[in-house]
Scaffold this motif. Structure first.
Motif, PDB file in Angstrom:
ATOM      1  N   VAL A  41       0.841  -1.200   0.000  1.00 16.87           N
ATOM      2  CA  VAL A  41       0.000   0.000   0.000  1.00 16.87           C
ATOM      3  C   VAL A  41       0.873   1.246   0.000  1.00 16.87           C
TER       4      VAL A  41
ATOM      5  N   HIS B 149       2.405   1.748  -3.467  1.00 15.42           N
ATOM      6  CA  HIS B 149       1.489   2.231  -4.502  1.00 15.42           C
ATOM      7  C   HIS B 149       1.034   3.650  -4.229  1.00 15.42           C
ATOM      8  N   MET B 150       0.989   4.040  -2.934  1.00 11.62           N
ATOM      9  CA  MET B 150       0.644   5.433  -2.643  1.00 11.62           C
ATOM     10  C   MET B 150       1.766   6.367  -3.085  1.00 11.62           C
TER      11      MET B 150
ATOM     12  N   HIS C 149       3.437   5.722  -5.974  1.00 14.01           N
ATOM     13  CA  HIS C 149       3.595   5.353  -7.388  1.00 14.01           C
ATOM     14  C   HIS C 149       4.701   4.332  -7.602  1.00 14.01           C
ATOM     15  N   ARG C 150       5.001   3.535  -6.592  1.00 16.39           N
ATOM     16  CA  ARG C 150       5.967   2.459  -6.765  1.00 16.39           C
ATOM     17  C   ARG C 150       5.215   1.132  -6.808  1.00 16.39           C
ATOM     18  N   LEU C 151       5.958   0.037  -6.956  1.00 17.95           N
ATOM     19  CA  LEU C 151       5.323  -1.280  -6.979  1.00 17.95           C
ATOM     20  C   LEU C 151       5.543  -2.041  -5.685  1.00 17.95           C
TER      21      LEU C 151
ATOM     22  N   MET D  56       8.402  -7.231  -5.546  1.00 14.67           N
ATOM     23  CA  MET D  56       7.811  -7.892  -6.714  1.00 14.67           C
ATOM     24  C   MET D  56       8.433  -9.264  -6.975  1.00 14.67           C
TER      25      MET D  56
ATOM     26  N   PHE E  64      -5.403  -1.179   7.274  1.00 13.91           N
ATOM     27  CA  PHE E  64      -5.177  -0.385   6.061  1.00 13.91           C
ATOM     28  C   PHE E  64      -5.248   1.099   6.377  1.00 13.91           C
TER      29      PHE E  64
ATOM     30  N   TRP F 271      -2.509   3.899   5.756  1.00 12.60           N
ATOM     31  CA  TRP F 271      -2.900   5.058   4.949  1.00 12.60           C
ATOM     32  C   TRP F 271      -2.468   6.352   5.642  1.00 12.60           C
ATOM     33  N   LEU F 272      -2.685   6.428   6.947  1.00  9.50           N
ATOM     34  CA  LEU F 272      -2.269   7.625   7.686  1.00  9.50           C
ATOM     35  C   LEU F 272      -0.760   7.800   7.609  1.00  9.50           C
TER      36      LEU F 272
ATOM     37  N   ALA G  83       1.192   7.015   5.204  1.00 10.65           N
ATOM     38  CA  ALA G  83       1.602   7.538   3.897  1.00 10.65           C
ATOM     39  C   ALA G  83       1.238   8.997   3.747  1.00 10.65           C
ATOM     40  N   THR G  84       0.282   9.488   4.560  1.00 10.74           N
ATOM     41  CA  THR G  84      -0.273  10.812   4.303  1.00 10.74           C
ATOM     42  C   THR G  84       0.347  11.909   5.162  1.00 10.74           C
ATOM     43  N   TYR G  85       0.526  11.641   6.458  1.00  3.03           N
ATOM     44  CA  TYR G  85       0.842  12.752   7.355  1.00  3.03           C
ATOM     45  C   TYR G  85       2.301  12.743   7.792  1.00  3.03           C
TER      46      TYR G  85
ATOM     47  N   LEU H 190      -5.638  12.780   2.837  1.00  2.00           N
ATOM     48  CA  LEU H 190      -6.000  11.360   2.699  1.00  2.00           C
ATOM     49  C   LEU H 190      -6.502  11.076   1.281  1.00  2.00           C
TER      50      LEU H 190
ATOM     51  N   THR I  85      -3.506  10.729  -1.187  1.00  2.00           N
ATOM     52  CA  THR I  85      -2.788   9.454  -1.137  1.00  2.00           C
ATOM     53  C   THR I  85      -3.665   8.336  -1.689  1.00  2.00           C
TER      54      THR I  85
ATOM     55  N   HIS J 262      -3.506   8.403  -5.432  1.00  2.00           N
ATOM     56  CA  HIS J 262      -2.255   7.833  -5.935  1.00  2.00           C
ATOM     57  C   HIS J 262      -2.250   6.315  -5.799  1.00  2.00           C
ATOM     58  N   LEU J 263      -2.869   5.813  -4.743  1.00  2.00           N
ATOM     59  CA  LEU J 263      -2.938   4.360  -4.557  1.00  2.00           C
ATOM     60  C   LEU J 263      -3.662   3.713  -5.728  1.00  2.00           C
TER      61      LEU J 263
ATOM     62  N   SER K  24       1.261   2.764 -11.040  1.00  2.00           N
ATOM     63  CA  SER K  24       2.588   3.160 -10.579  1.00  2.00           C
ATOM     64  C   SER K  24       3.517   3.267 -11.783  1.00  2.00           C
ATOM     65  N   ILE K  25       4.552   4.097 -11.634  1.00  2.00           N
ATOM     66  CA  ILE K  25       5.397   4.430 -12.782  1.00  2.00           C
ATOM     67  C   ILE K  25       6.695   3.634 -12.782  1.00  2.00           C
ATOM     68  N   THR K  26       6.805   2.655 -11.884  1.00  2.00           N
ATOM     69  CA  THR K  26       8.048   1.901 -11.786  1.00  2.00           C
ATOM     70  C   THR K  26       8.339   1.165 -13.097  1.00  2.00           C
TER      71      THR K  26
END
Lengths: 341, 281
Positions: free
Chosen positions: A51, A54-55, A57-59, A62, A298, A302-303, A305-307, B33, B36, B39-40, B44-46
């Motif tokens: 999570v 992806h927040m 923009h990564r994977l 893998m 989750f 999520w928090l 990743a955000t704050y 919130l 994010t 974006h979730l 993703s751009i990887t």
């Protein structure tokens, strides 16, 4: 312990009904609780990896396990086992070694009382919620031990921050739980869940729910309340000197804590193993309970990743000036309504 | 961030944060919130490198490549190299001219090697090379298991020149390369053209419609619009962006619902283009 087990058998635990032998039942329960306490945190940890990635923009992982890195945390565990076990020269070796266990065991013990259905639980203590909140507070002693025994100023500062944070946030958390207990009229985890058949307590206690979540974040030292491990200030707080398996135990206790507090919040406010009205009967209790725990976990990720992280004094002020008075007021209102209605 | 529409606009005011309207308490936390979560849910751009080749820009500085035919063995690269990682060996040969006469000495390159264990990719060798024999190449997969094998010889360096991509398109409004300006100037003689040191023709004007050019040949459609009269080619000249154009384009873009940051950028680009056009008459 034996008395509690006997009491549990009277309330109709499914394992007790299946088997007669006391020792067999005990071994089964211990195995199930241990299995849950050691695998659920891995699932949450993997979920956080993915999570969070992806927040941003990564994977995320893998490769491990071939399919979307599902075995990443198992690989991490193997890596931790292989690492050298370093104990600093100036450290107190006994306390230093014992600390990870003291931090982890309370969270494992907490899984004893979490109900997954009205017959699926290890124990149904009459003082269930009291037991959970009391035992989670022990975990911070492990952190304090780690910080003190490391003979490192960063560790000590981190440990003291963790202790101060626990004192500040234990109060609003317990006060939030008290309001629910007053409404339900019982301390038992199963009892509180059963009392929510008509409506979940998140509807009647929304403020307490919010405060409970905030206080759980602080107790878990999760972002945005992660000052005890603030890497930009104090490296990794109380865990700075730890390596290998001991460090892994601290990490495991953090993720077990996420599962534990999500489960407590689900029982107190989201109806535990009860499904939502109308569609609740479609799925069995354990699935509803797991879904709620997963959703709350989750939310915690999520928090993160955000704050950004708060400052230490902001954290303390927020608890003592805002949350505690708010929860005292909440208890007064709940008590008044309980008497009147 | 809410921005008043009456707020002063202009290139200077563009980056000052506007006093935001206070919404519901905690609304900013919820917006965070939301971001994010958005974006979730987006892709993703990887680029998964070993499985998937990365999509690098055309001018990526991956490794230094050598075009051997251009090398005159002047040793400038090896002398300028700060950590002495370029090895050059050469010998002298005397070539007899076909029509007879005195023999001409030429240097012949025997060895050209770069030790990439030492190279720090400063690019000074590429800069100083007077005959464009050294290039930046986008190749980056030349790791070795032994540090001694990191010294790559001229055959390998030559291969990397094949990987150099054609230059990317210039941005809108960018000044053209000086070589192009010189080549298009009307009085550019062959002596002047190659190195573009000489000032370009004074009449490299703008579009033909804007102004009757003294020498119509200069005003071709592709002629660079930035080259002001009586200025050396390629020299930059700064202009102040035009305020009216800025305001007009900004209002247009905002009216179209463009994000404010993007709109300001476009408006500023348009304002500078307009100002340049005016400065050139």
């Amino acid at each position: 312990m034996i008395a509690a087990l006997l009491a549990a058998s009277e309330t109709g635990n499914f394992i007790n009904d299946l088997f007669d032998s006391f020792w067999l039942v005990l071994a089964l329960k211990v195995a199930m609780v241990l299995g849950l306490a050691l695998t659920a945190p891995l699932a949450v940890g993997y979920m956080e990896h993915k999570v969070l990635a992806h927040m941003q923009h990564r994977l995320g992982p893998m490769y491990a396990g071939r399919f979307h890195g599902w075995a990443q945390l198992i690989a991490d565990g193997v890596k931790f086992i292989q690492k050298e076990d370093v104990i600093p020269k100036a450290a107190d070796p006994w306390v230093f070694t014992l600390a990870p266990a003291v931090a982890l065991v309370p969270y494992i013990a907490l899984f004893l009382v979490i109900p997954f259905d009205n017959t699926i639980f290890a124990e149904n203590l009459d003082v269930g919620i009291f037991y959970t909140l009391a035992i989670t507070a022990i975990s911070v002693i492990g952190v304090l031990m780690a910080g003190w025994a490391s003979a490192n100023k960063f560790s000590l500062i981190g440990a003291l921050r963790a202790a101060a944070q626990l004192i500040a946030y234990e109060l609003p958390m317990i006060l939030a739980a008290v309001a629910v207990v007053m409404q339900a009229g019982t301390l038992s985890m199963v009892g509180i869940t059963e009392a929510q058949h008509s409506h979940w307590y998140v509807l009647t206690q929304p403020v307490a729910f919010g405060v409970f979540l905030i206080a759980s974040l602080a107790e878990l030292t999760r972002p945005p309340f992660d000052m005890p491990v603030a890497d930009s200030e104090i490296i990794f707080g109380a865990y700075t000197e730890y390596t290998g398996l001991k460090f892994a135990f601290f990490l495991l206790s953090e993720y077990a804590g996420i599962v534990a507090f999500s489960a407590i919040a689900a029982v107190l406010f989201l109806g535990g193993y009860l499904g939502p009205p109308f569609i609740g009967g479609l799925l069995p209790g354990p699935i509803w309970m797991s879904a709620k725990v997963g959703a709350l976990a989750f939310f915690i990720v999520w928090l993160r990743a955000t704050y950004p992280r708060l400052r230490e004094d902001q954290l303390q002020r927020f608890s003592w000036v805002v949350l505690i008075p708010l929860m005292l007021l909440n208890i007064m209102v709940t008590a008044t309504l309980k008497v009147l209605v | 961030m809410a921005i008043d529409t009456e707020q002063e606009v202009g290139p200077g005011a563009a980056r000052t944060p506007a006093p935001s309207k206070r919404g519901l308490p905690g609304i900013g936390l919820l917006k965070g919130l939301g971001i994010t979560l958005k974006h979730l849910l987006s892709r993703s751009i990887t680029q998964q490198y070993p499985d998937e080749k990365p999509n690098l820009p055309a001018r990526t500085r991956g490794v230094i490549a050598l075009k051997e035919a251009n090398c005159t063995v002047c040793y400038m690269c090896s002398r300028e190299c700060p950590d002495w990682c370029i090895y050059i060996d050469a010998h002298k040969e005397t070539h007899e001219p076909a029509g007879g006469g005195r023999g001409r000495s030429v240097k012949v390159l025997d060895r050209f090697a770069i030790d990439y264990a030492l190279c720090m990719y400063c690019g000074i060798c590429v800069e100083v090379c007077p005959f464009d024999a050294l290039f930046w190449s986008p190749e980056f997969e030349y790791a070795e298991y032994d540090i001694l094998e990191m010294t790559h010889e001229k055959e390998r360096l030559e291969e990397w020149t094949y990987l150099v991509k054609p230059p990317p398109e210039l941005e809108v409004g960018a000044e053209p390369p000086e070589e192009e300006v010189v080549a298009k100037a009307p009085d550019a003689t062959p002596a002047q053209a190659p190195r573009a040191q000489a000032p370009a023709g004074p009449e490299a004007g703008t579009q033909a419609a804007a102004q009757p050019a003294p020498q119509p040949a200069a005003a071709t459609a592709g002629a660079p619009e930035e080259t002001a009269p009586a200025r050396p080619a390629g020299e930059r000249h700064e202009v102040e962006p035009e305020q009216e154009t800025f305001d007009r384009v900004l209002q247009d873009e905002l009216g179209k619902g463009t994000d404010r940051r993007v709109a300001e950028g476009r408006a500023k680009a348009a304002a500078i283009r307009a100002a340049r056009k005016k400065a050139e008459g």
